[in-house]
Each structure stands twice: as C-alpha cells, then as structure tokens.
Design an enzyme around this catalytic site. Structure first.
Site, PDB file in Angstrom:
ATOM      1  N   ARG A 224       0.855  -1.185   0.000  1.00 35.77           N
ATOM      2  CA  ARG A 224       0.000   0.000   0.000  1.00 35.77           C
ATOM      3  C   ARG A 224       0.892   1.238   0.000  1.00 35.77           C
ATOM      4  O   ARG A 224       1.972   1.236   0.613  1.00 35.77           O
ATOM      5  CB  ARG A 224      -0.912   0.029   1.241  1.00 35.77           C
ATOM      6  CG  ARG A 224      -2.118  -0.907   1.149  1.00 35.77           C
ATOM      7  CD  ARG A 224      -3.104  -0.476   0.064  1.00 35.77           C
ATOM      8  NE  ARG A 224      -4.291  -1.321  -0.022  1.00 35.77           N
ATOM      9  CZ  ARG A 224      -4.482  -2.286  -0.911  1.00 35.77           C
ATOM     10  NH1 ARG A 224      -3.545  -2.577  -1.791  1.00 35.77           N
ATOM     11  NH2 ARG A 224      -5.609  -2.973  -0.936  1.00 35.77           N
ATOM     12  N   HIS A 272      -1.097  -0.258  -9.948  1.00 44.15           N
ATOM     13  CA  HIS A 272      -1.871  -1.130  -9.036  1.00 44.15           C
ATOM     14  C   HIS A 272      -2.380  -2.372  -9.776  1.00 44.15           C
ATOM     15  O   HIS A 272      -3.583  -2.660  -9.771  1.00 44.15           O
ATOM     16  CB  HIS A 272      -3.024  -0.363  -8.384  1.00 44.15           C
ATOM     17  CG  HIS A 272      -3.486  -0.999  -7.110  1.00 44.15           C
ATOM     18  ND1 HIS A 272      -3.963  -0.301  -6.035  1.00 44.15           N
ATOM     19  CD2 HIS A 272      -3.531  -2.316  -6.729  1.00 44.15           C
ATOM     20  CE1 HIS A 272      -4.295  -1.119  -5.053  1.00 44.15           C
ATOM     21  NE2 HIS A 272      -4.038  -2.371  -5.456  1.00 44.15           N
TER      22      HIS A 272
HETATM   23  P1  NDP Z   1      -2.173 -10.772   5.467  1.00 47.49           P
HETATM   24  O1  NDP Z   1      -3.133 -10.128   6.387  1.00 47.49           O
HETATM   25  O2  NDP Z   1      -2.300 -12.221   5.175  1.00 47.49           O
HETATM   26  O3  NDP Z   1      -0.677 -10.544   6.008  1.00 47.49           O
HETATM   27  C1  NDP Z   1      -0.244  -9.335   6.515  1.00 47.49           C
HETATM   28  C2  NDP Z   1       1.170  -9.492   7.024  1.00 47.49           C
HETATM   29  O4  NDP Z   1       1.625  -8.207   7.498  1.00 47.49           O
HETATM   30  C3  NDP Z   1       1.267 -10.460   8.212  1.00 47.49           C
HETATM   31  O5  NDP Z   1       2.450 -11.208   8.137  1.00 47.49           O
HETATM   32  C4  NDP Z   1       1.318  -9.502   9.402  1.00 47.49           C
HETATM   33  O6  NDP Z   1       2.011 -10.011  10.522  1.00 47.49           O
HETATM   34  C5  NDP Z   1       2.101  -8.355   8.826  1.00 47.49           C
HETATM   35  N1  NDP Z   1       1.852  -7.129   9.601  1.00 47.49           N
HETATM   36  C6  NDP Z   1       0.689  -6.474   9.764  1.00 47.49           C
HETATM   37  N2  NDP Z   1       0.872  -5.399  10.573  1.00 47.49           N
HETATM   38  C7  NDP Z   1       2.174  -5.410  10.926  1.00 47.49           C
HETATM   39  C8  NDP Z   1       2.978  -4.581  11.746  1.00 47.49           C
HETATM   40  N3  NDP Z   1       2.471  -3.513  12.388  1.00 47.49           N
HETATM   41  N4  NDP Z   1       4.282  -4.892  11.893  1.00 47.49           N
HETATM   42  C9  NDP Z   1       4.803  -5.971  11.266  1.00 47.49           C
HETATM   43  N5  NDP Z   1       4.112  -6.805  10.467  1.00 47.49           N
HETATM   44  C10 NDP Z   1       2.802  -6.519  10.302  1.00 47.49           C
HETATM   45  O7  NDP Z   1      -2.212  -9.907   4.123  1.00 47.49           O
HETATM   46  P2  NDP Z   1      -1.880 -10.395   2.629  1.00 47.49           P
HETATM   47  O8  NDP Z   1      -0.545 -11.034   2.616  1.00 47.49           O
HETATM   48  O9  NDP Z   1      -3.035 -11.128   2.061  1.00 47.49           O
HETATM   49  O10 NDP Z   1      -1.831  -8.976   1.891  1.00 47.49           O
HETATM   50  C11 NDP Z   1      -0.897  -7.967   2.278  1.00 47.49           C
HETATM   51  C12 NDP Z   1      -1.280  -6.648   1.642  1.00 47.49           C
HETATM   52  O11 NDP Z   1      -1.025  -6.670   0.251  1.00 47.49           O
HETATM   53  C13 NDP Z   1      -2.782  -6.316   1.700  1.00 47.49           C
HETATM   54  O12 NDP Z   1      -3.155  -5.811   2.963  1.00 47.49           O
HETATM   55  C14 NDP Z   1      -2.897  -5.268   0.633  1.00 47.49           C
HETATM   56  O13 NDP Z   1      -2.634  -4.009   1.197  1.00 47.49           O
HETATM   57  C15 NDP Z   1      -1.774  -5.631  -0.352  1.00 47.49           C
HETATM   58  N6  NDP Z   1      -2.292  -6.094  -1.662  1.00 47.49           N
HETATM   59  C16 NDP Z   1      -1.888  -5.440  -2.803  1.00 47.49           C
HETATM   60  C17 NDP Z   1      -2.349  -5.843  -4.044  1.00 47.49           C
HETATM   61  C18 NDP Z   1      -1.873  -5.186  -5.297  1.00 47.49           C
HETATM   62  O14 NDP Z   1      -2.390  -5.466  -6.391  1.00 47.49           O
HETATM   63  N7  NDP Z   1      -0.886  -4.330  -5.235  1.00 47.49           N
HETATM   64  C19 NDP Z   1      -3.306  -6.951  -4.163  1.00 47.49           C
HETATM   65  C20 NDP Z   1      -3.629  -7.598  -2.918  1.00 47.49           C
HETATM   66  C21 NDP Z   1      -3.145  -7.160  -1.717  1.00 47.49           C
HETATM   67  P3  NDP Z   1       1.458 -11.295  11.349  1.00 47.49           P
HETATM   68  O15 NDP Z   1       1.770 -12.480  10.421  1.00 47.49           O
HETATM   69  O16 NDP Z   1       2.278 -11.301  12.564  1.00 47.49           O
HETATM   70  O17 NDP Z   1      -0.008 -11.078  11.543  1.00 47.49           O
END
Ligand code: NDP
Length: 309
Positions: A224, A272
């Site tokens: 993002r 995107h």
């Molecule tokens: P998930 O919710 O499965 O994973 C999120 C990861 O981020 C987890 O490992 C989580 O840690 C970590 N995380 C969240 N907050 C923190 C923090 N404060 N500090 C450290 N680590 C953190 O999401 P996805 O993998 O499915 O997707 C990730 C992002 O990708 C989406 O939220 C979206 O914004 C983006 N996206 C972009 C797309 C594009 O076309 N460009 C398409 C789809 C998604 P933990 O494992 O410990 O919970």
C-alpha cells in the site's frame, strides 16, 4: 432461501454473474443473488468491494457476514456501522499474480536486466551474482508475503522475513519488532513491502528506517502507498543512496500526472496491477464462506478489527 446482496457495483457484477451462481451451486448452497438495493432486513450475506453500493451497514440486521472482494480492508475496517463479521479475500489467483509480480521485479533488479535491455555498448563480461548471494527482505509474511518469500527462497535467494508476531517458515530467516526490522533492513539488497495499511504501518519506511538499508538497495512496494514516506524515499533516491524503487501502489491513485515519481529515472511505476482478484476463483471463496455460514462453521479469512487486518 439464502439471500445474497452483491453490493460490489454493477461493473463487477458483470464479472461475477456467471462465476458466483456456478460456485454457489458447486458448494451446494441454494441462494438468490440480488444486485439492486433490496430490503436490507431480508439480506443474509453481503458481497462487498470499496466504491460499491453500501456505506451504512446498520439496516442489514439479518446479515450474517460481509464478504469482501479485496485482500486489503483499510477502506472498510474502520466503518463503525459495520458490526457483522467481515471476511477479506484470499484468492489463489491473487496470490499467484503477486508471486509473479514480485519475482519478476526481484529478478529484474537482481540480474540488472535494464543494463542489457538498454543495450550497453562494449563487451563487459561481469556476470551478476547468484541468487544465493543476494538478500531479499520480505516485510509481511501473510498470505501474499509468505507465498512470495517461499518462491524466492526456492530460487535460492537469502530471504529475511518480518512480521508482527514471531513466525517460523522453512528456509526463511524471520524476525519481528523494531530491532528485528533493523536487522532485516540493514542486510537487504532488495526489500519488498507486503503489509496491510493500518495506523501501525503508516510510514513504516520513513527516512530513519530507509537509512538502515545498505547503499544501492532497491525497494519494491506492491503493498500500500502509505507504507512509505514518499518525501523520504524521493530524497534517498535523488541522493543515489537507494538504487531504485518499483512501486505498484500510491497514496493517491491514479497517481497524479505531475507527481515527482513520474519520469524519475530511479522509479518504476506499475498502476496497481501487481495482483488482481480473479472472479472464477474468488467466487469459490465467497461461496465456501456462505456454505460455512449456513452450516454454522467458522468463516474463513475473518478480519481482526482490533489489528485492522
Ligand atoms: P495478510 O493479512 O495475510 O498478512 C499481513 C502481514 O503483514 C502479516 O504477516 C502480518 O504479521 C504483517 N503485519 C501487519 N501489521 C504489521 C505490523 N504492524 N508490523 C509488522 N508486520 C505486520 O495480508 P496479505 O498477505 O493477504 O496482503 C498484504 C497486503 O497486500 C494487503 O493488505 C494489501 O494491502 C496488499 N495487496 C496489494 C495488491 C496489489 O495489487 N498491489 C493486491 C492484494 C493485496 P502477522 O503475520 O504477525 O499477523
């Protein structure tokens, strides 16, 4: 009969009008799908996407769940009228798309492909390092980050993963917390940000943390736009401290024509498109959650409102 309100907009319905009924039938769910504002009190499930047809969820008193078509939930998770369970999209098509985007852009920078595509004159036989000599930091080890990390590790890259909670992934060195982030960034030739947009991740890569990266490091952001402090990133690129940034997501989308990222020699922009929800597979995810809801089983991919993702 179960009543589903497809409130993700008419344009999206065109993509789902075949796949969703087929997926529901496959899941054994007998349902009626409505696309035009129904009596809210008659709706059992809401299929949602940002920019769709609902902003106030209060009248949907019978709805058992709101099923999002997007992986990221930052545009709905703070909606105070939403009291129903919220499920986000985890879709095989989305994951495969992200793995391909990340792997392609990592390989571009790893192999310095631009040099050969530009057509460097002369005959300089300096071969690139092997993947096993290149360290990639994966910030975020969720559905998408973990899949990308596994693929890159499978190509022999040294992958360092960072997440909020401690995590174990075979073949990947993992870390968490601020100290863990510094350790990971200070070793990374390439860093990939696959984190959700939350108050905690806003400007995660600010001037101080970008400063932890080794000189010449490359930043890939398919997560993002708000994860990176744009001014700090531009300053590091302009100073030549960072080698390149390949960005798929931005604070303002579409990216304004006069934005300093545009035309910057150290920035690559993709609009995107890193990963897109594929209706044929996403419809199955929605149908499976409705089946679960009807059978009294726990929903898949529930969003934790307190964490914001
Ligand atoms: P998930 O919710 O499965 O994973 C999120 C990861 O981020 C987890 O490992 C989580 O840690 C970590 N995380 C969240 N907050 C923190 C923090 N404060 N500090 C450290 N680590 C953190 O999401 P996805 O993998 O499915 O997707 C990730 C992002 O990708 C989406 O939220 C979206 O914004 C983006 N996206 C972009 C797309 C594009 O076309 N460009 C398409 C789809 C998604 P933990 O494992 O410990 O919970």
């Amino acid at each position: 009969m179960t009543r589903i309100y497809f409130a993700a907009g008419a344009r999206r319905w065109a993509d789902y009008s075949t796949h969703l009924p087929a997926a529901l039938a496959e899941a054994g769910v007998q349902a009626e799908i409505v696309t035009k504002a129904p009596d809210p009190a008659t709706v059992d499930y809401i299929v949602f996407a940002p920019g769709g047809d609902i902003t106030d969820f209060t009248p949907f008193t019978r709805a058992r769940a709101v099923l999002g078509l997007w992986a990221g939930v930052e545009r709905i998770v703070g909606n105070r009228t939403l009291t129903q369970p919220l499920c986000r999209m985890v879709d095989q098509g989305l994951t495969e798309g992200m793995v391909e985007w990340v792997t392609g852009h990592v390989l571009r920078h790893h192999l310095n492909l631009d040099r050969w595509i530009r057509g460097e004159p002369g005959w300089h036989q300096d071969a690139p390092p092997l993947a096993r000599e290149r360290t990639v930091a994966m910030l975020g080890l969720g559905e998408l980050g973990a899949a990308c990390a596994r693929t890159l590790a499978g190509l022999n890259f040294r992958v360092l993963g960072w997440s909020r909670a401690p995590k174990t992934l075979p073949g990947i060195e993992t870390a968490h917390g601020e100290a863990g982030l510094q350790q990971v960034l200070s070793r990374a030739g390439i860093v990939v940000t696959l984190l959700p947009a939350t108050p905690e991740t806003e400007n995660l890569l600010d001037a101080r943390r970008l400063g932890w990266l080794p000189p010449g490091a490359v930043v890939l952001n398919p997560g993002r736009g708000c994860l990176i402090d744009e001014a700090a990133l531009l300053a590091a690129l302009d100073a030549g401290r960072l080698g390149h940034a390949t960005l798929d997501v931005f604070r303002t989308e579409p990216l304004p024509e006069d934005h300093p990222f545009r035309g910057h020699r150290r920035v690559t922009i993709t609009p995107h498109i890193a990963a897109e929800t594929r209706p044929y597979s996403a419809a199955r995810v929605i149908a499976e959650n409705i089946r679960r809801g009807e059978a009294g089983e726990p929903f898949l991919h529930l969003v934790d409102r307190t964490r914001g993702y």
